[in-house]
Design a protein around this motif. Structure first.
Motif, PDB file in Angstrom:
ATOM      1  N   UNK A 112       0.851  -1.184   0.000  1.00 58.16           N
ATOM      2  CA  UNK A 112       0.000   0.000   0.000  1.00 58.16           C
ATOM      3  C   UNK A 112       0.890   1.238   0.000  1.00 58.16           C
ATOM      4  N   UNK A 113       0.688   2.115  -0.978  1.00 57.63           N
ATOM      5  CA  UNK A 113       1.417   3.372  -1.061  1.00 57.63           C
ATOM      6  C   UNK A 113       0.507   4.516  -0.648  1.00 57.63           C
ATOM      7  N   UNK A 114       1.040   5.470   0.088  1.00 56.97           N
ATOM      8  CA  UNK A 114       0.282   6.644   0.526  1.00 56.97           C
ATOM      9  C   UNK A 114       1.067   7.887   0.149  1.00 56.97           C
ATOM     10  N   UNK A 115       0.444   8.772  -0.610  1.00 56.78           N
ATOM     11  CA  UNK A 115       1.111   9.975  -1.081  1.00 56.78           C
ATOM     12  C   UNK A 115       0.252  11.200  -0.815  1.00 56.78           C
ATOM     13  N   UNK A 116       0.908  12.293  -0.441  1.00 62.14           N
ATOM     14  CA  UNK A 116       0.219  13.551  -0.218  1.00 62.14           C
ATOM     15  C   UNK A 116       1.198  14.695  -0.470  1.00 62.14           C
ATOM     16  N   UNK A 117       0.664  15.886  -0.588  1.00 60.91           N
ATOM     17  CA  UNK A 117       1.477  17.074  -0.808  1.00 60.91           C
ATOM     18  C   UNK A 117       1.937  17.594   0.553  1.00 60.91           C
ATOM     19  N   UNK A 118       3.210  17.468   0.894  1.00 66.43           N
ATOM     20  CA  UNK A 118       3.665  17.890   2.227  1.00 66.43           C
ATOM     21  C   UNK A 118       3.581  19.393   2.443  1.00 66.43           C
ATOM     22  N   UNK A 119       3.381  20.157   1.352  1.00 62.72           N
ATOM     23  CA  UNK A 119       3.277  21.612   1.495  1.00 62.72           C
ATOM     24  C   UNK A 119       1.911  22.048   1.994  1.00 62.72           C
ATOM     25  N   UNK A 120       0.937  21.131   1.872  1.00 64.17           N
ATOM     26  CA  UNK A 120      -0.412  21.453   2.320  1.00 64.17           C
ATOM     27  C   UNK A 120      -0.546  21.107   3.799  1.00 64.17           C
ATOM     28  N   UNK A 121      -1.107  22.016   4.578  1.00 61.87           N
ATOM     29  CA  UNK A 121      -1.222  21.830   6.025  1.00 61.87           C
ATOM     30  C   UNK A 121      -2.650  21.476   6.411  1.00 61.87           C
ATOM     31  N   UNK A 122      -3.077  20.261   6.108  1.00 66.85           N
ATOM     32  CA  UNK A 122      -4.393  19.811   6.549  1.00 66.85           C
ATOM     33  C   UNK A 122      -4.214  18.874   7.737  1.00 66.85           C
ATOM     34  N   UNK A 123      -5.295  18.583   8.434  1.00 71.15           N
ATOM     35  CA  UNK A 123      -5.226  17.695   9.596  1.00 71.15           C
ATOM     36  C   UNK A 123      -4.719  16.316   9.219  1.00 71.15           C
ATOM     37  N   UNK A 124      -5.112  15.849   8.013  1.00 67.82           N
ATOM     38  CA  UNK A 124      -4.689  14.520   7.581  1.00 67.82           C
ATOM     39  C   UNK A 124      -3.182  14.471   7.440  1.00 67.82           C
ATOM     40  N   UNK A 125      -2.595  15.519   6.822  1.00 62.20           N
ATOM     41  CA  UNK A 125      -1.159  15.508   6.598  1.00 62.20           C
ATOM     42  C   UNK A 125      -0.396  15.652   7.907  1.00 62.20           C
ATOM     43  N   UNK A 126      -0.915  16.478   8.811  1.00 63.73           N
ATOM     44  CA  UNK A 126      -0.276  16.611  10.114  1.00 63.73           C
ATOM     45  C   UNK A 126      -0.298  15.282  10.841  1.00 63.73           C
ATOM     46  N   UNK A 127      -1.412  14.557  10.724  1.00 61.80           N
ATOM     47  CA  UNK A 127      -1.525  13.264  11.392  1.00 61.80           C
ATOM     48  C   UNK A 127      -0.456  12.299  10.909  1.00 61.80           C
ATOM     49  N   UNK A 128      -0.110  12.388   9.644  1.00 67.99           N
ATOM     50  CA  UNK A 128       0.881  11.470   9.096  1.00 67.99           C
ATOM     51  C   UNK A 128       2.299  11.974   9.255  1.00 67.99           C
ATOM     52  N   UNK A 129       2.489  13.012  10.085  1.00 66.61           N
ATOM     53  CA  UNK A 129       3.839  13.534  10.242  1.00 66.61           C
ATOM     54  C   UNK A 129       4.437  13.381  11.641  1.00 66.61           C
ATOM     55  N   UNK A 130       4.202  12.488  12.548  1.00 66.45           N
ATOM     56  CA  UNK A 130       3.767  11.133  12.324  1.00 66.45           C
ATOM     57  C   UNK A 130       3.389  10.594  13.675  1.00 66.45           C
ATOM     58  N   UNK A 131       2.243   9.995  13.838  1.00 69.55           N
ATOM     59  CA  UNK A 131       1.813   9.478  15.130  1.00 69.55           C
ATOM     60  C   UNK A 131       1.918   7.956  15.201  1.00 69.55           C
ATOM     61  N   UNK A 132       2.715   7.368  14.344  1.00 72.10           N
ATOM     62  CA  UNK A 132       2.930   5.921  14.333  1.00 72.10           C
ATOM     63  C   UNK A 132       1.623   5.161  14.105  1.00 72.10           C
ATOM     64  N   UNK A 133       0.731   5.741  13.298  1.00 73.12           N
ATOM     65  CA  UNK A 133      -0.471   5.019  12.928  1.00 73.12           C
ATOM     66  C   UNK A 133      -0.087   3.813  12.084  1.00 73.12           C
ATOM     67  N   UNK A 134      -0.902   2.786  12.158  1.00 71.75           N
ATOM     68  CA  UNK A 134      -0.623   1.567  11.414  1.00 71.75           C
ATOM     69  C   UNK A 134      -1.881   1.122  10.688  1.00 71.75           C
TER      70      UNK A 134
END
Length: 203
Positions: free
Chosen positions: A116-138
């Motif tokens: 599974x690949x997950x890609x997002x624009x790191x320049x965008x500051x949404x809650x989803x991107x902040x969550x993946x920066x990184x809370x060790x979600x699995x």
């Protein structure tokens, strides 16, 4: 992830403890049956009370009960052997500006490997991107009751993550109608779902 081979820490054993140690095993088994292998974790107040009552360090008891939650980690797992072929999937789903992709299935004689690949624009500051920066979600993978799936590895860089899963028995070469269901958790034990479920239809 591969379990390390076990080596006894010492050749010494006090045989007077044999009956007690067997009783400990029986109690752990009884604990698993009563809780349906989902015991949770004792409250801090209980650990503090037991530590004082029985003369243990509280951190030791916390480590002991934590260890009992990891039994599934030691379950013998199939190691993919006998590579056969790649099956292209190339299917993606976008959720909250994040792109989830299954590119292919790697087929072995005794198992399949799904990434599974997950890609997002790191320049965008949404809650989803902040969550993946990184809370060790699995993530966990589900493809059907007849298959056992477990995460083998994972990692990422800024704007990109990946998780690799092993599936046993191997998936069919014809994947039409197959759904890959990925469920996100905020812990390593799959006990705290975030509510995010990604479903990718193979064809």
């Amino acid at each position: 992830m591969n379990q390390e081979s076990y080596e006894r820490p010492t050749d010494y054993y006090d045989n007077q403890l044999f009956t007690i140690d067997e009783q400990i095993c029986a109690l752990i088994n009884q604990r698993n049956q009563l809780s349906n292998k989902n015991p949770g974790f004792p409250p801090d107040e209980a650990l503090d009370r037991w530590a004082k009552k029985y003369g243990f360090y509280e951190a030791y008891l916390a480590s002991l009960f934590g260890m009992m939650r990891t039994e599934e980690y030691y379950k013998p797992r199939v190691e993919p052997t006998g590579f056969r072929k790649h099956i292209p999937v190339l299917k993606s789903v976008e959720v909250d500006e994040q792109f989830y992709t299954v590119t292919y299935i790697r087929q072995y004689q005794n198992a399949s490997v799904v990434q599974l690949l997950m890609d997002w624009d790191p320049r965008q500051e949404s809650n989803v991107h902040v969550r993946h920066n990184y809370t060790h979600n699995s993530f966990e993978l589900f493809v059907g009751e007849e298959y056992e799936c477990w995460i083998d590895s994972g990692g990422g860089t800024n704007g990109h993550d990946s998780c690799t899963f092993i599936v046993s028995p191997p998936l069919p070469d014809s994947i039409e109608g197959l759904d890959f269901v990925f469920k996100e958790h905020s812990d390593a034990f799959g006990e705290k779902p975030t509510g995010l479920v990604i479903t990718i239809q193979a064809k």
